[in-house]
Scaffold this motif. Structure first.
Motif, PDB file in Angstrom:
ATOM      1  N   GLU A  25       0.830  -1.209   0.000  1.00 42.31           N
ATOM      2  CA  GLU A  25       0.000   0.000   0.000  1.00 42.31           C
ATOM      3  C   GLU A  25       0.864   1.258   0.000  1.00 42.31           C
ATOM      4  OE1 GLU A  25      -4.062   1.704   2.089  1.00 42.31           O
ATOM      5  OE2 GLU A  25      -3.067  -0.068   2.901  1.00 42.31           O
ATOM      6  N   LYS A 209      -6.201  -1.543   2.145  1.00 40.19           N
ATOM      7  CA  LYS A 209      -6.419  -0.318   1.374  1.00 40.19           C
ATOM      8  C   LYS A 209      -6.974   0.820   2.220  1.00 40.19           C
ATOM      9  CE  LYS A 209      -5.240  -2.326  -2.514  1.00 40.19           C
ATOM     10  NZ  LYS A 209      -3.990  -1.982  -3.218  1.00 40.19           N
ATOM     11  N   THR A 212      -5.304   4.285   1.623  1.00 40.13           N
ATOM     12  CA  THR A 212      -5.735   4.856   0.345  1.00 40.13           C
ATOM     13  C   THR A 212      -7.132   5.439   0.470  1.00 40.13           C
ATOM     14  OG1 THR A 212      -4.392   3.240  -0.853  1.00 40.13           O
ATOM     15  CG2 THR A 212      -6.123   4.356  -2.092  1.00 40.13           C
TER      16      THR A 212
END
Length: 288
Positions: A25, A209, A212
Motif C-alpha cells: 500500500e 487499502k 488509500t
C-alpha cells in the motif's frame, strides 16, 4: 511518515521482517505521486518505558528503544526496495555505516527525487516518544498532514476494547484531545502539531487499502485540527441517541481543516500521477 510504536508488522504469511505489513500500500501511494516520509518505532523489539519500569535506567532504556527503531527502519527499507520503491533511511543518532544522519535539506531533496524517507531513532533524545518524533519531523518537513494508523478506526472517549460504551469522535480540536486527556498521542506531540497547524488523521491499520481510502476522504477516521467541528441538525429523537461528544458531521475528510484549503466535498488527495512540474502532497503516515 511511518511511526511504528509497536514496530513493523509482518503479514500472516511472513517468513521474516522483510515481508512488512502495508508495504504494497505504501508503494501504491508512492506511485501515485504522494511524497511519503515515515517515522518508525521499535516497540516490537524493545520499548524504553517498559524497560524503565523493570528497573533499567530510563535514559539507557530509551536509547535501547531508539536502536530498535533503526533495526525496524533497515527492515522496512529492505522490504520497500525489494518491490522497487526507492528509500533512504535517516537517523537522529549518527550511525553513518548503515544510515544517513538526519539533515532536513537532504531529506527534502530525497522526497523531491521520488524516494520514500524513513526516519529512525526517534528525536535522538530520551524521554521523547515516536509520537513526538512524528510531530517534530512533520513540522520540520512542512508536511500537509500526519496520518496515524492504529489498531482502532479513530479516537474514542475510552478504549473501545475495554468499554462497550466508548464513543467515537468524528472531529476533534487539539484542545479537545489535551483537555480530555485522550490517549491518542502524547500531549507534547499534539501541542507541536497544534503550534504548526498540522492536522492529524487517526485511522485503522488493519483494513486493506485503508490508507488509500482515508486519503480519498472515505472510510472511518477521526480528524484532529484547530477548526471547530461542523454541526448538523438532527431530530431530537435521533439526537437523544448520540452523545454530545460525538460532534456529528456530514462533511468529508479534511473539509473542516483550516490548514488545508480545499473545495467542499473534494477528497484530501487525488490519487493520480503528478506531472514533474507539479507540486506533490507530503503525507506523514504513522503506524502504531
Amino acid at each position: 511518515f511511518f511511526q511504528a510504536e509497536d514496530g513493523i508488522r509482518p503479514s500472516s504469511t511472513s517468513r521474516g521482517l522483510g515481508d512488512v505489513y502495508k508495504r504494497q500500500e505504501i508503494k501504491e501511494l508512492h506511485s501515485n505521486g504522494i511524497e511519503i516520509a515515515i517515522v518508525i518505532g521499535g516497540g516490537n523489539i524493545y520499548r524504553g518505558l517498559s524497560g524503565a519500569q523493570n528497573g533499567i535506567d530510563r535514559v539507557q532504556a530509551d536509547y535501547m528503544g531508539m536502536l530498535a527503531t533503526v533495526i525496524n527502519g533497515l527492515a522496512l527499507q529492505n522490504a520497500l526496495e525489494s518491490i522497487d520503491t526507492p528509500t533512504r533511511l535517516q537517523t537522529a543518532i549518527k550511525m553513518e555505516s548503515i544510515a544517513e544522519p538526519f539533515i532536513k535539506r537532504r531529506a527534502t531533496r530525497h522526497l523531491e527525487k521520488g524516494r520514500v524517507v524513513i526516519f529512525g531513532s526517534g528525536t535522538g533524545n530520551p524521554y521523547f516518544t515516536t509520537d513526538t518524533a512524528a510531530a517534530l519531523r512533520a513540522s520540520e518537513m512542512n508536511c500537509d498532514a500526519i496520518i496515524k494508523a492504529t489498531l482502532v478506526d479513530g479516537v474514542y472517549s475510552a478504549d473501545p476494547k475495554k468499554d462497550k460504551n466508548a464513543v467515537k469522535f468524528k472531529n476533534l480540536t487539539y484542545l479537545d484531545v489535551l483537555s480530555r486527556d485522550l490517549k491518542v498521542m502524547d500531549a507534547s506531540a499534539v501541542s507541536l502539531a497544534r503550534e504548526n497547524k498540522i492536522p492529524i488523521v487517526v485511522c485503522s491499520i488493519n483494513n486493506d487499502k485503508n490508507l488509500t481510502e482515508v486519503l480519498k476522504g472515505e472510510g472511518s477516521f477521526t480528524i484532529i485540527s484547530d477548526a471547530p467541528p461542523p454541526k448538523v441538525k438532527v431530530p431530537m429523537s435521533a439526537a437523544a441517541l448520540v452523545s454530545t461528544d460525538t460532534n456529528l458531521s456530514v462533511v468529508p475528510l479534511l473539509h473542516s481543516l483550516t490548514a488545508v484549503e480545499l473545495p467542499k466535498l473534494e477528497p484530501f488527495v487525488e490519487l493520480t500521477p503528478h506531472a514533474a512540474s507539479e507540486p506533490k502532497t507530503l503525507t506523514f503516515i504513522i503506524f502504531p
